[in-house]
Motif scaffolding. Sequence first.
Motif, short mmCIF file in Angstrom:
data_model
loop_
_atom_site.label_atom_id
_atom_site.label_comp_id
_atom_site.label_asym_id
_atom_site.label_seq_id
_atom_site.Cartn_x
_atom_site.Cartn_y
_atom_site.Cartn_z
N GLU A 1 -22.84 2.34 7.24
CA GLU A 1 -24.33 2.84 7.31
C GLU A 1 -25.01 1.64 7.20
N GLU A 2 -25.00 0.99 6.24
CA GLU A 2 -25.82 -0.33 5.82
C GLU A 2 -25.80 -1.14 7.26
N PHE A 3 -24.72 -1.49 7.59
CA PHE A 3 -24.37 -2.48 8.66
C PHE A 3 -25.25 -1.93 9.96
N VAL A 4 -25.17 -0.70 10.23
CA VAL A 4 -25.94 -0.11 11.65
C VAL A 4 -27.38 -0.11 11.33
N GLU A 5 -27.73 0.08 10.13
CA GLU A 5 -29.05 0.23 9.77
C GLU A 5 -29.61 -1.38 10.10
N ASN A 6 -28.84 -2.18 9.29
CA ASN A 6 -29.39 -3.83 9.49
C ASN A 6 -29.38 -4.22 10.83
N MET A 7 -28.27 -3.97 11.57
CA MET A 7 -28.14 -4.33 13.02
C MET A 7 -29.49 -3.97 13.86
N GLY A 8 -29.76 -2.62 13.60
CA GLY A 8 -30.81 -1.93 14.16
C GLY A 8 -32.09 -2.62 13.79
N LYS A 9 -32.38 -2.93 12.62
CA LYS A 9 -33.66 -3.81 12.34
C LYS A 9 -33.63 -5.10 12.76
N THR B 1 -24.65 -9.57 6.87
CA THR B 1 -24.74 -9.37 5.27
C THR B 1 -24.17 -8.05 4.82
N PRO B 2 -24.44 -6.92 5.47
CA PRO B 2 -23.77 -5.57 4.60
C PRO B 2 -22.64 -5.30 5.49
N CYS B 3 -21.87 -6.03 6.00
CA CYS B 3 -20.58 -5.57 6.72
C CYS B 3 -19.52 -5.62 5.52
N THR B 4 -18.76 -4.71 5.78
CA THR B 4 -17.58 -4.54 4.87
C THR B 4 -16.54 -5.74 4.87
N ASN B 5 -16.71 -6.48 6.31
CA ASN B 5 -15.73 -7.63 6.27
C ASN B 5 -16.29 -8.87 5.77
N ASN B 6 -17.41 -8.60 5.46
CA ASN B 6 -18.18 -10.06 4.84
C ASN B 6 -17.91 -9.99 3.29
N LYS B 7 -17.07 -10.97 2.95
CA LYS B 7 -16.79 -11.15 1.35
C LYS B 7 -17.38 -12.53 0.97
N GLY B 8 -18.12 -12.72 0.39
CA GLY B 8 -18.64 -13.99 -0.27
C GLY B 8 -19.25 -14.65 0.79
N GLY B 9 -19.90 -14.14 1.80
CA GLY B 9 -20.22 -15.08 3.09
C GLY B 9 -19.11 -15.54 3.84
#
Length: 129
Positions: free
Chosen positions: A22-30, A54-62
């Motif tokens: 949900e966070e990824f979707v919201e961020n992408m939209g913004k 940034t909020p993607c679940t595949n993003n681990k420490g950048g």
Amino acid sequence: MLKIRAHHFLCMQGFQGYGYNEEFVENMGKVIKYINSKENLNITLLDSCDDICTPCTNNKGGKCVDSNKVNVMDEKVLKKLNLKSGEVVSAAKLFSLVNKKINTKNSAAEICGTCSWHKECLWFSKLKD
């Protein structure tokens, strides 16, 4: 200044609310809304995690845990657009280049054919064979 990875200039055009969480979707939209609201907005083009990741679940420490796939997508887009990671380019020019140089289903499939979202992607579905 926003930092956006190269293949996201395809994704942003086909985005319709699907994402990793949900966070990824919201961020992408913004991010899309912000880019669309700013005429002549300059973007730092990347081939690594960016402001969308940034909020993607595949993003681990950048770092993207799926980097083998997405880094190749970025490399292919950069090559097709004749650009390099780190360049500052206007968003309008980037969208224009993408749509000029990646304008068929075949050329897009070379880049994003392995993407888990390409079947839902509005941009991909509008391309001609």
